[in-house]
Design a protein around this motif. Structure first.
Motif, PDB file in Angstrom:
ATOM      1  N   THR A 636       0.832  -1.194   0.000  1.00 23.15           N
ATOM      2  CA  THR A 636       0.000   0.000   0.000  1.00 23.15           C
ATOM      3  C   THR A 636       0.873   1.253   0.000  1.00 23.15           C
ATOM      4  O   THR A 636       0.631   2.206  -0.754  1.00 23.15           O
ATOM      5  CB  THR A 636      -0.935   0.004   1.238  1.00 23.15           C
ATOM      6  OG1 THR A 636      -1.607  -1.252   1.277  1.00 23.15           O
ATOM      7  CG2 THR A 636      -1.946   1.121   1.151  1.00 23.15           C
ATOM      8  N   GLU A 640       1.052   4.099  -2.933  1.00 23.78           N
ATOM      9  CA  GLU A 640       0.829   5.534  -2.706  1.00 23.78           C
ATOM     10  C   GLU A 640       1.989   6.348  -3.261  1.00 23.78           C
ATOM     11  O   GLU A 640       1.807   7.357  -3.934  1.00 23.78           O
ATOM     12  CB  GLU A 640       0.675   5.827  -1.202  1.00 23.78           C
ATOM     13  CG  GLU A 640      -0.600   5.255  -0.575  1.00 23.78           C
ATOM     14  CD  GLU A 640      -1.873   5.834  -1.196  1.00 23.78           C
ATOM     15  OE1 GLU A 640      -1.811   6.933  -1.795  1.00 23.78           O
ATOM     16  OE2 GLU A 640      -2.936   5.178  -1.097  1.00 23.78           O
ATOM     17  N   LYS A 643       1.999   6.314  -7.069  1.00 19.84           N
ATOM     18  CA  LYS A 643       0.874   7.052  -7.610  1.00 19.84           C
ATOM     19  C   LYS A 643       1.094   8.562  -7.497  1.00 19.84           C
ATOM     20  O   LYS A 643       0.824   9.310  -8.436  1.00 19.84           O
ATOM     21  CB  LYS A 643      -0.383   6.650  -6.819  1.00 19.84           C
ATOM     22  CG  LYS A 643      -1.662   7.063  -7.489  1.00 19.84           C
ATOM     23  CD  LYS A 643      -2.814   6.338  -6.860  1.00 19.84           C
ATOM     24  CE  LYS A 643      -3.663   7.329  -6.092  1.00 19.84           C
ATOM     25  NZ  LYS A 643      -4.993   6.767  -5.776  1.00 19.84           N
ATOM     26  N   GLN A 644       1.617   8.979  -6.338  1.00 20.47           N
ATOM     27  CA  GLN A 644       1.772  10.425  -6.136  1.00 20.47           C
ATOM     28  C   GLN A 644       3.044  10.980  -6.760  1.00 20.47           C
ATOM     29  O   GLN A 644       3.023  12.037  -7.373  1.00 20.47           O
ATOM     30  CB  GLN A 644       1.742  10.742  -4.644  1.00 20.47           C
ATOM     31  CG  GLN A 644       0.310  10.934  -4.166  1.00 20.47           C
ATOM     32  CD  GLN A 644       0.181  10.596  -2.696  1.00 20.47           C
ATOM     33  OE1 GLN A 644       1.094  10.845  -1.920  1.00 20.47           O
ATOM     34  NE2 GLN A 644      -0.949  10.017  -2.327  1.00 20.47           N
TER      35      GLN A 644
END
Ligand code: ADP
Ligand code: MG
Length: 828
Positions: A636, A640, A643-644
Motif C-alpha cells: 500500500t 501511494e 501514484k503520487q
C-alpha cells in the motif's frame, strides 16, 4: 576381564576353524556382533576405545565381505577385543600421545585425535534415541527451547540435524608456508596471550609459534579467551589468515588444545551447523560430537542388507556419524549417498503405497468421450490446440474412460495452455452426468479460472443466466442447463451456504474454488473429475481430501513447474505424467534485464514509455515477510508513493492478499479490461494471471525470490503478440541470488530454470516438501539422478516382492516408513 570378549574370542576361533563361511553362529556373525556390541559397550569406560569399537562395528559387514577378506577382518575383531580388555590399547594410545608432542607439526592431525578420557556419557541404547534433548548433560530447558526452534526435540533429532557444510581444516601447514586466505590450519605453541583493545573492543591476542616461525591470532571482541589459553599450551588453530599491515594474522580462528580430546573444531573436516539465536557454533559442535559419539551406534539399520550390499551403501550408524564428523571427503560422500538414498527410497515407497491404495479402493466411474460436444468446444475456440495440448487431452480422455481412477500430472510451461485442456476434460465429465471441480491455490487464480472458463462457455452456449452466484448456461447440454459456481473463502457466508447446498443436490455442475472446496461442509452429489491447478502449491493431503469428496473421482493435477522426469516420478510417483512441451505459436521471448539499484529511474522511464504506447505494466513489491498483513501494508505504501510521486499521470491499481474478494475482483477486472495502466501487486500475483495487453513487469527485490517464482512472475507478461519486458531490481543480492538473477536474465526455458533452481536450492526447498506433506529431503540433491534412479529401482523391486512389507526381514523398514509417512496409514 570380561565375559563378552571371551564369547567373542570363542566365536572368532570357531568361525576361523569353519573356514570363514559365516557359520559359527546361527543367524550369522553380523547379527551376533550387533547383539554382542550392545552388551560389550556397557563395559567399556574408555572413550577412545568406545569410539574405535563403534567405528569398526558400524562398518563391519561380514556377510557382505568376500570370503578371502574375512580372516583379516576377524583379526581386526580380535584386536578390538584386546582393546576392550585393556592394556595393549593403552600402549598404542600412549604412543600416539608421544607423537603429538614431537616437534614436527606438518603431519595430518588425524594422528593427534585419539586421546584417553573417561567416558561420562550414559550407556546408549536404541531406546535412548527418543530421549528428550534435556536428558543430555548441559542442555537446560532454555536451551531445549532454542533447539525446538530448529525442529529438534529428541536425541534422534539431533543425530539427524546435519551440518549445512563442512570447512576443510584437515590439512595442517607450517607457519612459514601460510598465505592470506581461508581454511588454514596449524599446530603451534602459544608464546604469549594477552588482552588488547583494538578499536576500543576488548579482544584476545596470542602469539603462536612452530619451528618455522611465529604468527599472531586475534579474537576480536572476545576477551574471554584470555582465561582459557595459557602460555606454553599446544593448540590447533584453524581459520582465515589475513594480511594486516604486511603481517599475517589469524582472524578469530577456531582453536583447540591438543591435549584435550579428539579434535572437534579444528584440524579436520569441521561441521558447520544451522543455528538459531542463542545457540553458538562451538557449543553446538561440541554437543553434536558427544551425541554422535554416544548415540549414533544405537541407530539400528532398517535397510535390508541385500539392498545395502547390492548398492554398496554404508551402514546407517556409520553414515550418520560420518555425515557429521567425517574422516575425510570420501567418507563424507559415502555418508551422504547412503542418507540421500534413504530419503529418496522412503519417498518412493510412500508414493508407491499411495498409488496402490488408490487402485485398491473402490472403482472409479467411467467417463465416455462425447465427441460431438468436444468438437463443438474445440471449434468454438479462437485458436487450435497445439500438438502437445491435443496429445495431453487424448491421454486424459482415455484415462477417464476407465474404471480405475485417473491420477495424472499435466506438466506444462507457463502459458502453454493447460486450462483449455482441463476444460475439455471437464466438459466430458459434465456431459456424462458428473460434477467437476477445479481447485486453485489462491483466490485471485480461482477467480481468473472462473472468468476464463465462463468465457469459453459463453462461446459455446446459446443463453446464460446468473442467479445467486451460480451461472447457468443453456445450449451446451441437450437436456439441462450447465451450471458453474465460484466458491472461495472470502465470499459472504450466506452465499457460500447456498452454493454448498446446490453442490450437494447436484444442481451445480462445475465448481471452481480454493481450499474452501475441501472443507468438511462441502459435499458433492457425484464428483467425477477434480482438477488441481498449480499442484506444487498444494499438499498431498489436500489432494487426498479432494479425492475423498467423491466416489474415487478422477484427478488431474496441473503444474507449471517443469520437473526432470526421474524426479517427477519419485516425488509424484503416484501420478502418470502428461507434458505440454511447446508454447502456442507466436509467443515472444520476454526481454529480461537485471538492473543496478541506481537504474531505478530508467526503469520507471521505460514503464512510462510502454504505457504511453497503450501497454500495461506490473510492479511487483518486495516480499517483506511471510505475513500477508505486513506485505499488504508495504504494498500500500509503495502504491501511494508510485501514484503520487512517480506516475501521477497514470491510472494505478493495487492488489494484495488482504483485500476482499470483491475488491480483488474489481481491480483485476479493471486491469484486465485496460481501465488501469499499472498494477502494483504483492507476490500474490504469482500464478496464472492472464492479461495479454500487459507487456512490462518490474520486480522489486528480485533477489528475494526463487528462480521458479521469478519465472512465474515473468510469465504474467508476454502473453499477447507484443514484445514484452521484465526488469529485475535487487539492492544487495547475496552470492546465490546473484547466480539466480544471472540465470533468469539469460534463460526463458522453464525447464532449464527449474534445473538451475534445483541445483541452487536442493529439492527439499525447491518443492517445499515440508508444506506439501512429503517427507523432508535434507541430503538428496538434483545432481543425485543416479541415486534417484537407484532408489526408485530398489523401491519398485521391494514393492513387487513384498507390497505390504509384511515379511519379517522388512519389519524394521516398515516401522521406519510409517514413522516417516504416518499420515498415509495405507500400509496396514
Ligand atoms: P497455463 O498453462 O500457464 O495455465 P493458460 O491456460 O492460462 O496457460 O493459457 C495461456 C494463454 O494462452 C491463454 O490466454 C489461452 O487462451 C492461450 N492459449 C491456450 N492454448 C492456445 C493455443 N493452442 N493457441 C493460442 N493460444 C492459446
Ligand atoms: Mg494456469
Amino acid at each position: 576381564m570380561s565375559l563378552p570378549t571371551e564369547r567373542l574370542r570363542s566365536v572368532i576361533a570357531l568361525e576361523k576353524k569353519k573356514g570363514c563361511q559365516n557359520t559359527a553362529v546361527i543367524g550369522g556373525l553380523d547379527k551376533f556382533l550387533a547383539k554382542w556390541a550392545v552388551e560389550a559397550a556397557s563395559t567399556i569406560n574408555d572413550r577412545s576405545v568406545l569410539e574405535r569399537f563403534r567405528k569398526l562395528l558400524s562398518r563391519f559387514e561380514y556377510a557382505a565381505m568376500p570370503v578371502e577378506k574375512r580372516s583379516a577382518a576377524l583379526d581386526g575383531l580380535t584386536a578390538l577385543a584386546e582393546a576392550v580388555e585393556g592394556t595393549p590399547n593403552n600402549i598404542a594410545l600412549n604412543k600416539n600421545q608421544n607423537q603429538s608432542e614431537a616437534p614436527v607439526v606438518a603431519e595430518p592431525p588425524a594422528a593427534y585425535r585419539k586421546k584417553v578420557t573417561q567416558s561420562k556419557a550414559p550407556a546408549a541404547s536404541p531406546a535412548s534415541l527418543s530421549l528428550p534433548v534435556t536428558a543430555l548433560k548441559g542442555i537446560s530447558e532454555a536451551t531445549a527451547v532454542k533447539f525446538k526452534k530448529l525442529g529438534i526435540a529428541t536425541v534422534n533429532d539431533l543425530l539427524y540435524h546435519f551440518p549445512a557444510r563442512h570447512v576443510d581444516y584437515s590439512q595442517t601447514a607450517k607457519i612459514s608456508s601460510l598465505l592470506p586466505g581461508p581454511d588454514q590450519t596449524i599446530v603451534a605453541n602459544i608464546w604469549e596471550v594477552r588482552l588488547t583493545t583494538p578499536g576500543g573492543r576488548r579482544s584476545t591476542e596470542a602469539i603462536l609459534g612452530d619451528e618455522t616461525g611465529n604468527i599472531r591470532a586475534l579474537w576480536f571482541n572476545n576477551p574471554y579467551l584470555v582465561k582459557q589459553l595459557r602460555n606454553g599450551d599446544r593448540v590447533v588453530i584453524s581459520g582465515r589468515v589475513s594480511d594486516w599491515k604486511g603481517r599475517l594474522v589469524f582472524e578469530s580462528p577456531e582453536w583447540e588444545k591438543l591435549e584435550e580430546k579428539e579434535l572437534v573444531h579444528t584440524g579436520r573436516l569441521v561441521p558447520v551447523y544451522p543455528l538459531t539465536a542463542g545457540l553458538f557454533p562451538r557449543a553446538v559442535r561440541k554437543l553434536m560430537k558427544e551425541v554422535v559419539d554416544g548415540f549414533s551406534g544405537s541407530l539400528s539399520d532398517y535397510l535390508p542388507s541385500d539392498i545395502r550390499q547390492h548398492r554398496g551403501l554404508i551402514g546407517l550408524s556409520s553414515a550418520v556419524s560420518q555425515a557429521h564428523f567425517p574422516d575425510d571427503e570420501l567418507s563424507k560422500n559415502a555418508a551422504r549417498v547412503r542418507l540421500a538414498f534413504d530419503e529418496l527410497f522412503f519417498l518412493q515407497l510412500g508414493v508407491l503405497a499411495r498409488k496402490r491404495a488408490w487402485q485398491h479402493s473402490q472403482p472409479a466411474l467411467a467417463i465416455p468421450t462425447d465427441n460431438t460436444l468436444l468438437n463443438r468446444f474445440l471449434k468454438s475456440l479462437a485458436f487450435t490446440l497445439t500438438g502437445a495440448q491435443q496429445k495431453s487431452l487424448n491421454e486424459i480422455l482415455s484415462d477417464l474412460k476407465r474404471t480405475e481412477a485417473m491420477s495424472r500430472l499435466l506438466q506444462g510451461e507457463v502459458g502453454s495452455g493447460k486450462t483449455v485442456v482441463a476444460a475439455g476434460a471437464i466438459l466430458m465429465a459434465i456431459s456424462a452426468g458428473f460434477q467437476a471441480a477445479i481447485m486453485a491455490p489462491t483466490e485471485i487464480l480461482a477467480e481468473q479460472h472462473f472468468r476464463s472458463l465462463t468465457r469459453m462457455l459463453d462461446l459455446l452456449a446459446t443463453e446464460k443466466q446468473a442467479v445467486d452466484g451460480i451461472t447457468s448456461y443453456l445450449g451446451i447440454l441437450p437436456d439441462r442447463p450447465f451450471s458453474v459456481a465460484l466458491l472461495i473463502g472470502d465470499a459472504k457466508e450466506s452465499g457460500k451456504t447456498a452454493i454448498r447446498g446446490r453442490i450437494k443436490t447436484g444442481e451445480v455442475d462445475l465448481v471452481i474454488g480454493t481450499h474452501a472446496l475441501i472443507q468438511k461442509d462441502v459435499k458433492f452429489k457425484k464428483l467425477g473429475l477434480a482438477v488441481i491447478d498449480e499442484q506444487h502449491r498444494f499438499g498431498v493431503e489436500q489432494r487426498l481430501s479432494l479425492r475423498q469428496k467423491g466416489t474415487n473421482p478422477h484427478i488431474l493435477v496441473m503444474t507449471a513447474t517443469p520437473i526432470p522426469r526421474t524426479l517427477a516420478l519419485t516425488l509424484y510417483g503416484d501420478l502418470d505424467l502428461s507434458v505440454i512441451n511447446e508454447l502456442p505459436p507466436g509467443r515472444q521471448t520476454i526481454k529480461t534485464r537485471w538492473l543496478k539499484p541506481e537504474q531505478r529511474s530508467s526503469a520507471y522511464a521505460f514503464i512510462r514509455k510502454q504505457v504511453d504506447l497503450k501497454q500495461q505494466a506490473f510492479i511487483i513489491c518486495p516480499l517483506v515477510e511471510e505475513s500477508e498483513a505486513v506485505q499488504a501494508r508495504a504494498a500500500t505504501a509503495e502504491y501511494e508513493n508510485l501514484k503520487q510521486d512517480v506516475f501521477p499521470e497514470f491510472r494505478l491499481g493495487l492488489l494484495h492478499g488482504r483485500m476482499s474478494a470483491t475488491e480483488k475482483d474489481s481491480v483485476m477486472g479493471a486491469f484486465g479490461t485496460g481501465k488501469l495502466d499499472i498494477l502494483v501487486s504483492t507476490p500474490v500475483i504469482e500464478v496464472g494471471i492472464d492479461v495479454p495487453n500487459a507487456t512490462v513487469m518490474l520486480i522489486e527485490s528480485a533477489d528475494r525470490f526463487g528462480l521458479s517464482q521469478l519465472h512465474q512472475f515473468r510469465g504474467r507478461v508476454g502473453r499477447g503478440t507484443e514484445q514484452s519486458y521484465c526488469m529485475l531490481l535487487a539492492e544487495n543480492p547475496s552470492e546465490v541470488a546473484n547466480a539466480r538473477l544471472a540465470v533468469i536474465e539469460k534463460t526463458q526455458d522453464g525447464f532449464v530454470l527449474a534445473e538451475e533452481d534445483l541445483k541452487l536450492r536442493g529439492p527439499g526447498e525447491f518443492f517445499g516438501t515440508r508444506q506439501s506433506g512429503l517427507p523432508d529431503l535434507k541430503m538428496a540433491k538434483l545432481s543425485d539422478v543416479p541415486i534417484l534412479e537407484m532408489a526408485r529401482e530398489e523401491a519398485t523391486k521391494l514393492f513387487q516382492q513384498d507390497p505390504g512389507l509384511k515379511k519379517p526381514e522388512h519389519r524394521a523398514l516398515y516401522d521406519e516408513l510409517i514413522h516417516i509417512w504416518p499420515q498415509t496409514g495405507e500400509w496396514s
